[in-house]
Scaffold this motif. Sequence first.
Motif, PDB file in Angstrom:
ATOM      1  N   THR A 198       9.394  -4.291  -2.522  1.00  0.00           N
ATOM      2  CA  THR A 198       8.434  -3.844  -3.230  1.00  0.00           C
ATOM      3  C   THR A 198       8.080  -4.790  -4.497  1.00  0.00           C
ATOM      4  OG1 THR A 198       8.738  -1.923  -2.706  1.00  0.00           O
ATOM      5  CG2 THR A 198       7.607  -1.879  -4.621  1.00  0.00           C
ATOM      6  N   GLY A 199       6.915  -5.069  -4.483  1.00  0.00           N
ATOM      7  CA  GLY A 199       6.311  -6.020  -5.859  1.00  0.00           C
ATOM      8  C   GLY A 199       5.672  -5.248  -6.878  1.00  0.00           C
ATOM      9  N   ARG A 200       5.385  -5.813  -7.958  1.00  0.00           N
ATOM     10  CA  ARG A 200       4.424  -5.187  -8.900  1.00  0.00           C
ATOM     11  C   ARG A 200       2.982  -4.809  -8.241  1.00  0.00           C
ATOM     12  NH1 ARG A 200       3.972  -8.996 -13.876  1.00  0.00           N
ATOM     13  NH2 ARG A 200       3.026 -10.283 -11.951  1.00  0.00           N
ATOM     14  N   HIS A 201       2.579  -5.344  -7.448  1.00  0.00           N
ATOM     15  CA  HIS A 201       1.044  -5.157  -6.794  1.00  0.00           C
ATOM     16  C   HIS A 201       1.232  -3.931  -5.966  1.00  0.00           C
ATOM     17  CE1 HIS A 201       2.950  -7.545  -3.578  1.00  0.00           C
ATOM     18  NE2 HIS A 201       1.942  -7.108  -2.863  1.00  0.00           N
ATOM     19  N   HIS A 202       2.601  -3.637  -5.419  1.00  0.00           N
ATOM     20  CA  HIS A 202       2.651  -2.290  -4.358  1.00  0.00           C
ATOM     21  C   HIS A 202       2.562  -1.203  -5.516  1.00  0.00           C
ATOM     22  CE1 HIS A 202       4.610  -5.584  -1.682  1.00  0.00           C
ATOM     23  NE2 HIS A 202       3.590  -4.892  -0.903  1.00  0.00           N
ATOM     24  N   VAL A 203       3.306  -1.335  -6.441  1.00  0.00           N
ATOM     25  CA  VAL A 203       3.739  -0.239  -7.716  1.00  0.00           C
ATOM     26  C   VAL A 203       2.188   0.108  -8.179  1.00  0.00           C
ATOM     27  CG1 VAL A 203       4.616   0.465  -9.738  1.00  0.00           C
ATOM     28  CG2 VAL A 203       6.099  -0.647  -7.934  1.00  0.00           C
ATOM     29  N   LEU A 204       1.355  -0.839  -8.679  1.00  0.00           N
ATOM     30  CA  LEU A 204      -0.022  -0.864  -9.058  1.00  0.00           C
ATOM     31  C   LEU A 204      -0.799  -0.108  -8.153  1.00  0.00           C
ATOM     32  CD1 LEU A 204      -2.028  -1.147 -11.436  1.00  0.00           C
ATOM     33  CD2 LEU A 204      -2.414  -3.355 -10.572  1.00  0.00           C
ATOM     34  N   ARG A 205      -0.591  -0.655  -6.717  1.00  0.00           N
ATOM     35  CA  ARG A 205      -1.774  -0.060  -5.715  1.00  0.00           C
ATOM     36  C   ARG A 205      -1.233   1.726  -5.600  1.00  0.00           C
ATOM     37  NH1 ARG A 205      -5.852  -1.149  -2.095  1.00  0.00           N
ATOM     38  NH2 ARG A 205      -6.220   0.726  -1.063  1.00  0.00           N
ATOM     39  N   SER A 206      -0.116   1.879  -5.659  1.00  0.00           N
ATOM     40  CA  SER A 206       0.361   3.424  -5.532  1.00  0.00           C
ATOM     41  C   SER A 206      -0.095   4.177  -6.747  1.00  0.00           C
ATOM     42  CB  SER A 206       1.601   3.572  -5.554  1.00  0.00           C
ATOM     43  OG  SER A 206       2.424   3.129  -6.692  1.00  0.00           O
ATOM     44  N   ALA A 207       0.040   3.653  -7.718  1.00  0.00           N
ATOM     45  CA  ALA A 207      -0.893   4.157  -9.093  1.00  0.00           C
ATOM     46  C   ALA A 207      -2.129   4.479  -8.793  1.00  0.00           C
ATOM     47  CB  ALA A 207      -0.668   3.403 -10.286  1.00  0.00           C
ATOM     48  N   MET A 208      -2.970   3.380  -8.084  1.00  0.00           N
ATOM     49  CA  MET A 208      -4.635   3.334  -8.022  1.00  0.00           C
ATOM     50  C   MET A 208      -4.767   4.420  -7.038  1.00  0.00           C
ATOM     51  SD  MET A 208      -4.989  -0.485  -8.223  1.00  0.00           S
ATOM     52  CE  MET A 208      -6.906  -0.745  -8.418  1.00  0.00           C
ATOM     53  N   GLU A 209      -3.858   4.814  -5.976  1.00  0.00           N
ATOM     54  CA  GLU A 209      -4.026   5.532  -5.108  1.00  0.00           C
ATOM     55  C   GLU A 209      -3.695   7.065  -5.560  1.00  0.00           C
ATOM     56  OE1 GLU A 209      -1.836   4.474  -1.420  1.00  0.00           O
ATOM     57  OE2 GLU A 209      -3.233   2.486  -1.313  1.00  0.00           O
ATOM     58  N   ALA A 210      -2.791   7.053  -6.555  1.00  0.00           N
ATOM     59  CA  ALA A 210      -2.174   8.621  -6.921  1.00  0.00           C
ATOM     60  C   ALA A 210      -3.587   9.244  -7.489  1.00  0.00           C
ATOM     61  CB  ALA A 210      -1.399   8.393  -8.013  1.00  0.00           C
TER      62      ALA A 210
END
Length: 184
Positions: free
Chosen positions: A172-184
Motif C-alpha cells: 500500500t502506497g500513499r496514493h492508495h491511502v489518498l484514493r481511499s479518502a477520496m472515495e470515502a
Amino acid sequence: WLCAELRGGASLPPVLDLNDSSMRFSADLTDRWPELASTRMSLAVGDGACANIGSSCTSASRIALTVGTSAAVRVVLPAPPARLPQGLWCYRIDRSRVLLGGALTDGGSVVSWLRSLLGAEDDAVFAELIAAAAALSPGQAGVQMLPFLGPERSLGWNEAATGALVGFRRSTGRHHVLRSAMEA
C-alpha cells in the motif's frame, strides 16, 4: 405549540412561500427610500437548497453531493418521508418540496489532514500524489477509510466517532491511502 411557548406566537413572522410575489418593503422603509416601493423582496434560501438547485438536483431522481471542509448529501422530495431516517434531517424548501439529507463533519478536511500526514505539503509532491490516486480505478486501492476525524454531526450524531483505515498491506502506497479518502 413551540411558537406559543417561546413568544406567544404573535411576535413571530408569518410562514411564507418562496413563490410569494406579494412581499414588499414596509411603509417605514419605503417612506425613507421611495425607490424601494416597487422592489420585489425574496425570502432567503439555505445553502443546501441552493446547492441542489445549482447542480440541477431538483427532484428525487438526482442526489446532490457537496464537499467542502465538511460534506453533505441531499435530495429534493415532493413531501417529507413518513418516518425520518435516523441521523438525517428534512426541511421544507417551499410548499411543494422538502430537502432530505445528511452531513458529515469531515469532507475535504480529511484530504488536508492526509496531505500533512503523508508528507505531501509541497504543492508539486501533492499534485503527483493526486495524479497517482486519480489513476486508480474505484476500489482498486483495496484500502477503505471511515473518515471520522472528529465528532460526527449527522448519521448518528456521535461525539465519540473515530475513523478507521482497513485493507492496507506492505504494498500500500500513499496514493492508495489518498484514493481511499477520496472515495470515502
